[in-house]
Each structure stands twice: as C-alpha cells, then as structure tokens.
Design a protein around this motif. Structure first.
Motif, PDB file in Angstrom:
ATOM      1  N   GLU A   1       0.843  -1.198   0.000  1.00 40.51           N
ATOM      2  CA  GLU A   1       0.000   0.000   0.000  1.00 40.51           C
ATOM      3  C   GLU A   1       0.879   1.249   0.000  1.00 40.51           C
ATOM      4  N   ILE A   2       0.328   2.322  -0.542  1.00 40.33           N
ATOM      5  CA  ILE A   2       0.947   3.645  -0.441  1.00 40.33           C
ATOM      6  C   ILE A   2      -0.106   4.554   0.176  1.00 40.33           C
ATOM      7  N   ALA A   3       0.040   4.870   1.451  1.00 46.15           N
ATOM      8  CA  ALA A   3      -0.980   5.626   2.178  1.00 46.15           C
ATOM      9  C   ALA A   3      -0.722   7.129   2.071  1.00 46.15           C
ATOM     10  N   PHE A   4      -1.754   7.880   1.715  1.00 52.16           N
ATOM     11  CA  PHE A   4      -1.681   9.334   1.576  1.00 52.16           C
ATOM     12  C   PHE A   4      -2.762   9.992   2.423  1.00 52.16           C
ATOM     13  N   ASP A   5      -2.420  11.118   3.052  1.00 50.29           N
ATOM     14  CA  ASP A   5      -3.453  12.047   3.469  1.00 50.29           C
ATOM     15  C   ASP A   5      -3.907  12.728   2.173  1.00 50.29           C
ATOM     16  N   PRO A   6      -5.176  12.651   1.803  1.00 48.36           N
ATOM     17  CA  PRO A   6      -5.599  13.152   0.493  1.00 48.36           C
ATOM     18  C   PRO A   6      -5.378  14.648   0.289  1.00 48.36           C
ATOM     19  N   HIS A   7      -5.246  15.405   1.362  1.00 49.12           N
ATOM     20  CA  HIS A   7      -4.969  16.825   1.209  1.00 49.12           C
ATOM     21  C   HIS A   7      -3.662  17.012   0.447  1.00 49.12           C
ATOM     22  N   LEU A   8      -3.679  17.705  -0.648  1.00 48.50           N
ATOM     23  CA  LEU A   8      -2.543  17.971  -1.536  1.00 48.50           C
ATOM     24  C   LEU A   8      -2.136  16.765  -2.390  1.00 48.50           C
ATOM     25  N   ALA A   9      -2.766  15.605  -2.174  1.00 45.96           N
ATOM     26  CA  ALA A   9      -2.270  14.384  -2.811  1.00 45.96           C
ATOM     27  C   ALA A   9      -3.166  13.853  -3.930  1.00 45.96           C
ATOM     28  N   ARG A  10      -4.268  14.524  -4.247  1.00 47.48           N
ATOM     29  CA  ARG A  10      -5.218  13.972  -5.210  1.00 47.48           C
ATOM     30  C   ARG A  10      -4.570  13.675  -6.561  1.00 47.48           C
ATOM     31  N   VAL A  11      -3.792  14.613  -7.082  1.00 49.86           N
ATOM     32  CA  VAL A  11      -3.191  14.426  -8.401  1.00 49.86           C
ATOM     33  C   VAL A  11      -2.210  13.268  -8.394  1.00 49.86           C
ATOM     34  N   MET A  12      -1.340  13.224  -7.379  1.00 46.22           N
ATOM     35  CA  MET A  12      -0.343  12.160  -7.306  1.00 46.22           C
ATOM     36  C   MET A  12      -1.006  10.797  -7.128  1.00 46.22           C
ATOM     37  N   MET A  13      -2.028  10.729  -6.286  1.00 47.46           N
ATOM     38  CA  MET A  13      -2.728   9.460  -6.086  1.00 47.46           C
ATOM     39  C   MET A  13      -3.375   8.985  -7.387  1.00 47.46           C
TER      40      MET A  13
ATOM     41  N   GLY B   1      -1.604   1.454 -11.775  1.00 46.13           N
ATOM     42  CA  GLY B   1      -1.721   0.210 -11.033  1.00 46.13           C
ATOM     43  C   GLY B   1      -1.039   0.170  -9.685  1.00 46.13           C
ATOM     44  N   TYR B   2      -0.590   1.308  -9.198  1.00 51.11           N
ATOM     45  CA  TYR B   2       0.050   1.333  -7.883  1.00 51.11           C
ATOM     46  C   TYR B   2      -1.026   1.474  -6.800  1.00 51.11           C
ATOM     47  N   PRO B   3      -0.875   0.788  -5.669  1.00 49.71           N
ATOM     48  CA  PRO B   3      -1.934   0.732  -4.645  1.00 49.71           C
ATOM     49  C   PRO B   3      -1.988   1.966  -3.759  1.00 49.71           C
ATOM     50  N   ALA B   4      -2.310   3.105  -4.333  1.00 45.92           N
ATOM     51  CA  ALA B   4      -2.427   4.338  -3.559  1.00 45.92           C
ATOM     52  C   ALA B   4      -3.761   4.361  -2.825  1.00 45.92           C
ATOM     53  N   ILE B   5      -3.736   4.664  -1.535  1.00 43.80           N
ATOM     54  CA  ILE B   5      -4.957   4.703  -0.736  1.00 43.80           C
ATOM     55  C   ILE B   5      -5.015   5.975   0.093  1.00 43.80           C
ATOM     56  N   GLU B   6      -6.223   6.314   0.523  1.00 45.88           N
ATOM     57  CA  GLU B   6      -6.391   7.439   1.433  1.00 45.88           C
ATOM     58  C   GLU B   6      -6.242   6.990   2.873  1.00 45.88           C
ATOM     59  N   MET B   7      -5.577   7.834   3.662  1.00 45.84           N
ATOM     60  CA  MET B   7      -5.515   7.625   5.104  1.00 45.84           C
ATOM     61  C   MET B   7      -5.548   9.010   5.744  1.00 45.84           C
TER      62      MET B   7
ATOM     63  N   ALA C   1      -5.235  -4.346 -10.077  1.00 44.48           N
ATOM     64  CA  ALA C   1      -5.019  -3.422  -8.967  1.00 44.48           C
ATOM     65  C   ALA C   1      -6.351  -2.955  -8.416  1.00 44.48           C
ATOM     66  N   VAL C   2      -6.388  -2.668  -7.148  1.00 43.25           N
ATOM     67  CA  VAL C   2      -7.605  -2.185  -6.514  1.00 43.25           C
ATOM     68  C   VAL C   2      -7.656  -0.675  -6.668  1.00 43.25           C
ATOM     69  N   PRO C   3      -8.750  -0.114  -7.135  1.00 46.36           N
ATOM     70  CA  PRO C   3      -8.848   1.339  -7.305  1.00 46.36           C
ATOM     71  C   PRO C   3      -8.593   2.068  -5.986  1.00 46.36           C
ATOM     72  N   ALA C   4      -7.888   3.183  -6.086  1.00 46.24           N
ATOM     73  CA  ALA C   4      -7.503   3.922  -4.886  1.00 46.24           C
ATOM     74  C   ALA C   4      -8.701   4.384  -4.088  1.00 46.24           C
ATOM     75  N   ASP C   5      -9.786   4.787  -4.788  1.00 48.86           N
ATOM     76  CA  ASP C   5     -10.912   5.349  -4.055  1.00 48.86           C
ATOM     77  C   ASP C   5     -11.712   4.304  -3.295  1.00 48.86           C
ATOM     78  N   LEU C   6     -11.402   3.017  -3.498  1.00 51.23           N
ATOM     79  CA  LEU C   6     -12.075   1.963  -2.743  1.00 51.23           C
ATOM     80  C   LEU C   6     -11.259   1.511  -1.540  1.00 51.23           C
ATOM     81  N   LEU C   7      -9.977   1.927  -1.497  1.00 52.79           N
ATOM     82  CA  LEU C   7      -9.114   1.520  -0.399  1.00 52.79           C
ATOM     83  C   LEU C   7      -8.984   2.672   0.583  1.00 52.79           C
ATOM     84  N   VAL C   8     -10.022   2.902   1.351  1.00 51.40           N
ATOM     85  CA  VAL C   8     -10.026   3.973   2.335  1.00 51.40           C
ATOM     86  C   VAL C   8     -10.084   3.349   3.719  1.00 51.40           C
ATOM     87  N   TRP C   9      -9.099   3.730   4.560  1.00 49.77           N
ATOM     88  CA  TRP C   9      -9.060   3.166   5.916  1.00 49.77           C
ATOM     89  C   TRP C   9      -9.740   4.122   6.873  1.00 49.77           C
TER      90      TRP C   9
END
Length: 556
Positions: A436-448, A455-461, A548-556
């Motif tokens: 997993e690659i966990a991001f605080d979505p603030h400032l990270a939307r474009v990169m995620m 296909g990289y497992p970017a997720i929101e945290m 790969a699992v879509p990033a918007d479905l991998l929210v913790w």
C-alpha cells in the motif's frame, strides 16, 4: 551515580602542586593559578576581596595551562565545561579572560572575545571582567558622552557603552551577543562561548564556524565553552557536548580538547541530594544555595514542568525538545542501530507519504514487518532547494549539512517538487513489494490519481482521530517494547522529538507541533506506515499482480 568526565592529556612530566597528577613541565599551570589568586573580585567574601579559586576550578585551570608540547606550546586548545547554573562559571571565564588580557598569557595586540546569547547576558560577562581589572578600581558604569573609566595603575580602558576593554599592549577584549553580525570577521586568540545552548537568534553553526575559523589563524589560541544542558539534539550545543563526551570516554582521541562535564544520567534520582552535590562542584563551597535547591525540588515533586527545569538547569540532564513528548527519546534511541536497507529488497513493504505546502518537509516512509510484533522503517525527506540556509536559520536545524550527508533531498525552486517525490515512490515500488501507499488526500489527489492509473496501490488515510489514533497506539507500543528500528536517521529523530502529544478524554493520542517552526512530517508518515503494516492492508493485492484495486475503494 552522576558522571563527571575529564580527559587527562598524556604527558610524561609531572609537577609538584596540590594536583600532582596534572603535568606542568614549564610551570605555566602554577603561574596561571598564582595570577588568578592575585586577582580581587568585588563580590568575594575572602579577606581583601581575594578571588575565590576553589579546588574544582583550580584543577580546570591547571589542566588548561599546565600540559605542554615538547616545543612549549599549550596542548589544550578547546575546553568544554558543562556545569549547572549557580556554579560561578562566568566568574571562572572572567578570570581566564584576565589571564589573557593582563596576566602571563597576554600577547601583544591579541583579540579576546566572549559571546553570549544576548546583550544582557554579554553585559554580565563584561562586568565580571571589568570588576577584576584592579583591586582598588571599582567598576564604573557608563559615565555618559562616551567617557572612559581608566585604571591609572594599569592603563586598562573600560568602554562600557560598547562592552569593550583595552588592555596595555593593544590587547582588546569585547563582549558580544550571539546575534551580533560583528561577531564574525575576527581573529581572536581567546573565545569565551557562554551558554551555547541558548544561541538561537542566528544560525549558531555559522557563527561558531566563523569564530573558530578566525581563532585557527592565531597560534596557540584557546576556546572555552561554558554551558548548562539544553534540549533536543539537532543543535550546536548538543554537537559540542556530544563530541566532548566521546573524547572523555576515549571514543575519540583529541588531546587538544579538555572535557569537563558535570551531568547526571537520565535515569538518576533527581531528588537525591548526593546527586546534587556530585553534579554541582560549588555546593561544598556554599554555592549554589542548597536550601534554594531543596525548595525547587519540593515544587518539582508536584509540577512536571518545574521538574524538567530542575533536571535541566541544576543537574544537567539533557532534555527532549517537546514540552509534552510523545515518547521518551532515550527509549526511541534504542532503535538507532544501523541496518542495511538492501536486506529488505523485494520484501513486503508499506509506504506512507506526507506531502507539504510551502516550507514544510515532504516525507516518504517505508515500513517493514520485523518478526511478529516489530517494525523497521526508513524515511526519504524532501525540501525546497531555494533559500535552504534561510530555512535552516528559521527552524534551527542544519538543513545544508543534512542535504550534504544525503539525509534530505532539496528539490529545485521554493516549494517541494512533487514530480520528484512521485518518481521516488515509483522507484521504491520497483525495489520493494509495496502492498500500500498511504496518503493524506490533502494535496495528494493528483499524485494518487497518477499512481492509481498505473496500477500502484495508492490509498487514502486521513490524518484525523479515527484513523491516526490506532496507528499511533501501535507505533507507541513498538517503540516502548524496543521493537521499532529506525537506524538513527537524524531528520526522523528530530521530527519525533518535536511532537507535542495531545490526548482526548478517551485516551486517544494524536500528534501536534510543539511550536510553529517544528516539523513532525516524518513522524506522522512513520505512524501511517506502521499503522498500515500492522493492519496488514493490501496483502491480498500488490502492484506486481495483474489487477489493482482502485484507490478510491481503499479507504481506511
């Protein structure tokens, strides 16, 4: 028991005095002691206001001026004196200044400089020196209109309004504050660096380097550092004291440095008066005031803030940076043993990214599982390249040095280049089996979005109570249990040391900055990475699998 370190230079000749183990082949140590004893101090209670050179201070003087090289030059060129408040270290350095201004260590045209934290502190050192000019000469304050007070017997001119004294032979002594631009560009034969732990207004390393460089141009120069304990490790004072500790322990061989360190270990019982006496060499001679210490200790029993002050200023216990720390940094430091990151190539890994705005740091932290309940982490830090030194001055940490040593990567411009950060993330995903690659979505939307599309497992945290409290709890457990390895990365340690922990009524902890200039980005990313590794997130899928699992479905 408290630890008092002192390096004894390896010189074969031995003199005959009250300290027969201190080499003094040419008698320079004895003559220095004799001169200081001839001085008078306005506040001395001894007959005739004689200077009170107590045995502990006399021993220091003998170690500085006694040992000599075969050519007769002084061995000791730097003295580091760590002693608690109230032990008259300013009076001692004033006597050393007199040795070089009017005594047997004087040299024609020499520059003598003392540097203190601010003008008020600098004035205190100056008055100590001025008060000893002559036993019959009472220190005179500013006489107005630039008038000079003159000692007719010795010809010393005291210029109060500029904190300068001109001794015979063109010898000049000046007291400066650490924020004075005129502190640079000098070639002093004597530097008195007073309370270095408090030099904060300018980048102290720049000032220190300039002063030392000037002193190195003068043969047989001497630098005397006197300070009490400070806080944090990312500062000049800690660097100086830590070097002196290593010299004292024999880890570093440097006969030119004399460490005189009176400090209690962190686990010492701060209420034990035997500890107080061992760490405060003046107590047996009536200073500092024992009853005053007892009163402060009684208050410290019930006031944690007062306890930290007592430990720091009266027992020289070096303090952590934050006033409400997340973890005892001595416990954190147990995970500093170096490790080889290549040992984890192609191993399961969890990344966490904390992106910055403006002057903050950006950080990527990778976490690996270490056994059943432990973790190994490693960070990558990024900061703007533009005005790097100014940022160092603002934050009080050595960004340029960290950049040179590879602990932080400056990116072009005045903000962090997110394209470079994304490039490093992709490289790490190729190197490790990133779950997993966990991001605080603030400032990270474009990169995620960019990463998810490939296909990289970017997720929101999100960095709120609900998501961060469990991660921080697991991080705390691992650190306290000694199951958190970080390799001693200095920037990451600085971030952890800056944390001001906040606790809600339910006992959940979150991270906050202790001061506006503090950076905690690496610690936040470490908690995120450890939290995801603990949860085992992404173990079913990885970027090396076809789907790969879509990033918007991998929210913790």
């Amino acid at each position: 028991m408290p630890v008092t370190f002192k390096l004894k230079p390896k010189v074969s000749a031995v003199n005959c005095n009250a300290f027969p183990d201190i080499p003094d082949p040419l008698g320079h140590g004895q003559r220095a002691v004799d001169f200081i004893r001839s001085l008078k101090h306005p506040l001395s209670t001894l007959p005739g206001n004689a200077y009170p050179l107590d045995p502990w201070a006399e021993e220091i003087i003998r170690w500085i001026y006694g040992p000599r090289h075969p050519d007769g030059t002084r061995i000791v060129k730097q003295v580091v004196i760590l002693v608690p408040r109230g032990n008259r270290k300013t009076t001692l350095t004033a006597a050393i200044t007199m040795l070089h201004g009017k005594g047997p260590e004087r040299r024609q045209g020499a520059q003598l400089v003392s540097v203190a934290v601010d003008k008020k502190q600098a004035k205190g050192v100056f008055k100590e020196v001025a008060g000893m000019i002559d036993g019959e000469f009472a220190y005179a304050p500013n006489l107005g209109n630039g008038a000079k007070a003159v000692d007719a017997k010795r010809g010393a001119k005291i210029r109060d309004y500029v904190s300068k004294i001109v001794f015979p032979g063109g010898i000049e002594y000046e007291a400066l504050s650490s924020d004075a631009g005129t502190a640079q560009g000098r070639t002093p034969s004597l530097i008195i660096a007073d309370e270095v732990h408090a030099w904060l207004k300018r980048d102290p390393r720049e000032l220190w380097g300039a002063m030392k460089a000037g002193a190195n141009k003068v043969a047989n120069s001497l630098t005397v550092v006197t300070t009490t304990a400070g806080a944090g490790q990312e500062n000049l004072a800690f660097d100086i004291i830590e070097y002196a500790r290593k010299v004292a322990k024999g880890v570093i061989t440097d006969p030119a440095t004399l460490p005189v360190l009176f400090e209690a270990p962190r686990d010492a019982d701060w209420r034990d008066e035997a500890i107080w006496h061992a760490v405060n060499p003046g107590l047996k001679h009536g200073y500092p005031d024992l009853e005053g210490l007892r009163q402060m200790a009684r208050e410290a029993e019930h006031k944690p803030a007062e306890r930290a002050i007592f430990q720091r200023y009266h027992l020289n216990m070096w303090q952590d940076h934050s006033s409400s720390p997340f973890v005892d940094m001595s416990v954190y430091d147990k995970g500093a043993e170096p490790f080889d990151l290549s040992d984890f190539d192609h191993k399961p890994a969890w990344l966490a990214v904390d992106l910055s705005s403006n002057g903050d740091l950006t950080c990527i932290v990778v976490a690996f599982r270490d056994g059943q309940d432990g973790y190994v982490v490693h960070p990558w830090f990024f900061c703007p390249e533009e005005n790097l030194q100014r940022r160092a001055d603002r934050d009080g940490v050595p960004y340029p040095l960290w950049a040179d040593d590879g602990f932080i990567e400056p990116t072009p411009g005045n903000v962090v280049d997110f394209r470079r950060v994304e490039e490093v993330i992709r490289d790490l995903c190729e190197r490790f089996e990133v779950r997993e690659i966990a991001f605080d979505p603030h400032l990270a939307r474009v990169m995620m979005s960019n990463l998810a599309e490939d296909g990289y497992p970017a997720i929101e945290m999100r960095q709120g109570w609900v998501t961060m409290a469990p991660a921080i709890k697991e991080l705390d457990r691992a650190i306290v249990a000694g199951r958190f390895r970080h390799g001693g990365h200095p920037v990451l340690r600085w971030n952890f040391d800056n944390i001001a922990a906040k606790t809600d009524p339910a006992g959940n902890v979150t991270f906050d900055k202790g001061k506006s200039r503090d950076r905690i980005d690496g610690a936040v990313a470490a908690a995120m990475a450890v939290g995801r590794a603990a949860a085992g997130g992404g173990e079913e899928k990885s970027i090396f699998e076809d789907t790969a699992v879509p990033a918007d479905l991998l929210v913790w």
